[in-house]
Design a protein around this motif. Structure first.
Motif, mmCIF file in Angstrom:
data_model
loop_
_atom_site.group_PDB
_atom_site.id
_atom_site.type_symbol
_atom_site.label_atom_id
_atom_site.label_comp_id
_atom_site.label_asym_id
_atom_site.label_seq_id
_atom_site.Cartn_x
_atom_site.Cartn_y
_atom_site.Cartn_z
ATOM 1 N N ASN A 122 0.850 -1.180 0.000
ATOM 2 C CA ASN A 122 0.000 0.000 0.000
ATOM 3 C C ASN A 122 0.891 1.236 0.000
ATOM 4 O OD1 ASN A 122 0.866 0.447 2.669
ATOM 5 N ND2 ASN A 122 -0.844 -0.769 3.497
ATOM 6 N N LEU A 123 0.271 2.418 -0.007
ATOM 7 C CA LEU A 123 1.043 3.655 -0.123
ATOM 8 C C LEU A 123 1.997 3.844 1.058
ATOM 9 C CD1 LEU A 123 1.684 6.312 -1.527
ATOM 10 C CD2 LEU A 123 -0.287 7.325 -0.366
ATOM 11 N N LEU A 124 1.522 3.579 2.280
ATOM 12 C CA LEU A 124 2.368 3.768 3.456
ATOM 13 C C LEU A 124 3.579 2.852 3.419
ATOM 14 C CD1 LEU A 124 2.790 5.195 6.143
ATOM 15 C CD2 LEU A 124 1.372 3.425 7.241
ATOM 16 N N GLN A 125 3.367 1.594 3.025
ATOM 17 C CA GLN A 125 4.486 0.655 2.926
ATOM 18 C C GLN A 125 5.469 1.097 1.852
ATOM 19 O OE1 GLN A 125 2.059 -2.817 2.203
ATOM 20 N NE2 GLN A 125 2.368 -3.593 4.288
ATOM 21 N N VAL A 155 13.032 2.206 0.345
ATOM 22 C CA VAL A 155 14.066 2.982 -0.341
ATOM 23 C C VAL A 155 13.771 3.062 -1.834
ATOM 24 C CG1 VAL A 155 16.533 3.077 -0.876
ATOM 25 C CG2 VAL A 155 15.777 2.326 1.389
ATOM 26 N N ASN A 156 13.205 1.992 -2.398
ATOM 27 C CA ASN A 156 12.941 1.964 -3.842
ATOM 28 C C ASN A 156 11.978 3.064 -4.262
ATOM 29 O OD1 ASN A 156 14.603 -0.245 -4.128
ATOM 30 N ND2 ASN A 156 12.948 -1.742 -4.007
ATOM 31 N N PHE A 157 11.005 3.362 -3.408
ATOM 32 C CA PHE A 157 10.046 4.422 -3.730
ATOM 33 C C PHE A 157 10.769 5.753 -3.902
ATOM 34 C CE2 PHE A 157 7.422 7.986 -2.480
ATOM 35 C CZ PHE A 157 6.231 7.776 -3.148
ATOM 36 N N TRP A 158 11.633 6.085 -2.969
ATOM 37 C CA TRP A 158 12.297 7.379 -3.007
ATOM 38 C C TRP A 158 13.361 7.444 -4.097
ATOM 39 C CZ3 TRP A 158 9.742 11.080 -1.003
ATOM 40 C CH2 TRP A 158 8.888 10.825 0.062
ATOM 41 N N LEU A 159 13.960 6.324 -4.420
ATOM 42 C CA LEU A 159 14.894 6.313 -5.553
ATOM 43 C C LEU A 159 14.149 6.597 -6.855
ATOM 44 C CD1 LEU A 159 17.180 3.240 -4.716
ATOM 45 C CD2 LEU A 159 17.785 5.671 -4.591
ATOM 46 N N LEU A 160 12.976 5.965 -7.030
ATOM 47 C CA LEU A 160 12.184 6.212 -8.228
ATOM 48 C C LEU A 160 11.659 7.642 -8.231
ATOM 49 C CD1 LEU A 160 10.966 5.059 -10.813
ATOM 50 C CD2 LEU A 160 9.030 4.208 -9.469
ATOM 51 N N PHE A 161 11.253 8.149 -7.076
ATOM 52 C CA PHE A 161 10.749 9.519 -6.979
ATOM 53 C C PHE A 161 11.846 10.516 -7.364
ATOM 54 C CE2 PHE A 161 9.799 13.499 -4.890
ATOM 55 C CZ PHE A 161 8.438 13.651 -5.058
ATOM 56 N N PHE A 196 5.893 -2.447 -6.669
ATOM 57 C CA PHE A 196 5.002 -2.292 -5.515
ATOM 58 C C PHE A 196 3.696 -3.072 -5.656
ATOM 59 C CE2 PHE A 196 7.431 1.714 -6.006
ATOM 60 C CZ PHE A 196 8.226 1.590 -4.870
ATOM 61 N N GLY A 197 3.475 -3.737 -6.791
ATOM 62 C CA GLY A 197 2.267 -4.511 -6.988
ATOM 63 C C GLY A 197 1.133 -3.676 -7.552
ATOM 64 N N ILE A 239 -0.043 4.881 -5.568
ATOM 65 C CA ILE A 239 1.418 5.002 -5.533
ATOM 66 C C ILE A 239 1.926 5.717 -6.780
ATOM 67 C CG2 ILE A 239 3.582 3.709 -5.429
ATOM 68 C CD1 ILE A 239 2.063 1.499 -3.952
ATOM 69 N N PHE A 240 1.355 5.375 -7.924
ATOM 70 C CA PHE A 240 1.782 6.000 -9.179
ATOM 71 C C PHE A 240 1.544 7.509 -9.147
ATOM 72 C CE2 PHE A 240 -0.439 7.564 -13.047
ATOM 73 C CZ PHE A 240 0.695 7.899 -13.780
ATOM 74 N N ASN A 241 0.369 7.915 -8.702
ATOM 75 C CA ASN A 241 0.064 9.350 -8.672
ATOM 76 C C ASN A 241 0.893 10.087 -7.629
ATOM 77 O OD1 ASN A 241 -2.247 10.143 -10.578
ATOM 78 N ND2 ASN A 241 -2.989 8.230 -9.693
ATOM 79 N N THR A 242 1.285 9.389 -6.565
ATOM 80 C CA THR A 242 2.164 10.013 -5.577
ATOM 81 C C THR A 242 3.550 10.251 -6.162
ATOM 82 O OG1 THR A 242 0.940 8.891 -3.805
ATOM 83 C CG2 THR A 242 3.098 9.816 -3.249
ATOM 84 N N ILE A 243 4.065 9.263 -6.875
ATOM 85 C CA ILE A 243 5.369 9.435 -7.531
ATOM 86 C C ILE A 243 5.279 10.508 -8.611
ATOM 87 C CG2 ILE A 243 7.149 8.292 -8.923
ATOM 88 C CD1 ILE A 243 6.449 5.701 -7.495
ATOM 89 N N ALA A 244 4.133 10.590 -9.289
ATOM 90 C CA ALA A 244 3.958 11.587 -10.352
ATOM 91 C C ALA A 244 4.024 13.014 -9.832
ATOM 92 C CB ALA A 244 2.625 11.354 -11.072
#
Length: 352
Positions: A133-136, A141-147, A263-264, A271-276
């Motif tokens: 989910n978004l919180l997880q 670290v992968n989320f912030w690297l992609l961001f 992230f599934g 998650i996609f819109n958050t990274i966007a």
């Protein structure tokens, strides 16, 4: 939305129609590119404009023809099924097409009950391994690297889109040339979105190559494009817009897919819109805090106008450096997820 209806399908003919839609899109993009270039070389007469516009309308009508043909074939197949159920003699042409389609289908022996249970268990395990989910995702670290990679790429690319007309004006491009650059940039953007997914799919399916590697490649291309714009040589914006436009579009194609793979799909939209968010944040940072600030510093006169390569050279060198930094961030994401892609994503693709 009230006009949209869902249809279940199990035919293999859908792929050829989707490929036909893609082919028409590429043809229209190539046609518009040629027309725009011809307009820049020499203004077309009125008769030529009418002809080119008529051809463009015909090209725009092709997808409707593809959809009508797909609907007709689906109706013929449904009618054939009814005839067979009633014991009537089928149409020989339709029957021949159905036989050919059936001959092309590969039939495999169904696995045993134990094999089916193992496959179902493997599916559940693969789904659980990558379904955050978004919180997880925010805690990974992968989320912030992609961001950060998207901040470097999408942010600087959008900053160029926002300022391409003013850049052309400072480099003494005509109004027609500046309008053409905006149109051409949209075409390069489309080609990047179209091609990146196709190319990365080939490498992923055939070689198990983790998709973040292509983010690093597009960021490297974007860095070169920013350097070309900063150089300020004659007609540099044409080459720079190609490099930045293709790379920018590629990143918009790669990012949602990488998000779903890492992230599934359970919360992929959130998650996609958050990274966007990295795109507008990066655009504000580069457009306002860097390009706008430096332009105001070097501008002169009552209206604070600026002419020459000095207006944007430093700004685009900074963005080139940021994009190059994004290459290392994307490579770090690639090495961090390479084992994950081989263990989960690539295994899932082979399983299905």
């Amino acid at each position: 939305m009230s006009l949209v209806r869902n249809f279940d399908t199990n035919t293999k003919d859908d792929r050829k129609f989707l490929n036909a839609f893609s082919a028409v899109s590429l043809i229209i993009a190539a046609y518009l590119t040629i027309i725009i270039i011809l307009e820049n070389i020499n203004s077309l007469p009125s008769l030529a404009r009418i002809v080119t516009f008529t051809v463009l309308l015909l090209l725009f009508a092709l997808p409707l023809g593809i959809a009508v043909r797909a609907h007709r074939e689906d109706s013929d197949r449904y009618a054939q099924t009814l005839l067979e159920e009633r014991g009537s003699k089928p149409n020989p042409v339709i029957y021949s097409e159905i036989c050919k389609a059936e001959d092309s289908i590969d039939y495999h022996e169904l696995p045993s009950e134990e094999g089916q249970a193992k496959a179902a268990s493997a599916d559940e395990r693969l789904s659980d391994e990558a379904n955050m989910n978004l919180l997880q995702a925010l805690c990974s670290v992968n989320f912030w690297l992609l961001f950060i990679a998207m901040f470097c790429g999408l942010g600087s690319g959008l900053a160029m889109i926002n300022n391409i007309s003013q850049i052309g004006e400072s480099l003494d491009y005509t109004a027609a040339e500046r309008n053409s650059l905006v149109s051409l940039f949209s075409i390069w953007n489309f080609l990047g979105r179209f091609g990146a997914g196709f190319v990365s799919d080939i490498f992923l399916h055939r070689g198990g190559c983790a998709r973040p590697l292509f983010v690093a490649i597009t960021l490297a291309i974007m860095s070169v494009g920013h350097i070309v714009v900063a150089a300020g040589f004659s007609k540099n914006l044409y080459l720079g817009s190609v490099l930045v436009g293709v790379a920018y579009g590629s990143q918009w194609s790669l990012m949602p897919t990488i998000t779903s793979e890492i992230f599934g799909v359970g919360h992929v939209g959130t998650i996609f819109n958050t990274i966007a968010i990295a795109s507008p944040v990066g655009s504000y940072t580069f457009s306002v805090r860097i390009i706008g600030f430096i332009y105001d510093k070097v501008g002169s006169g009552e209206d604070n106008t600026c002419f020459g390569s000095r207006c944007f050279m430093l700004s685009f060198m900074i963005m080139a450096s940021v994009a190059f930094f994004g290459v290392f961030v994307a490579l770090l994401l690639f090495f961090r997820t390479r084992r994950f892609y081989k263990a989960v994503v690539f295994r899932r693709l082979r399983h299905f």
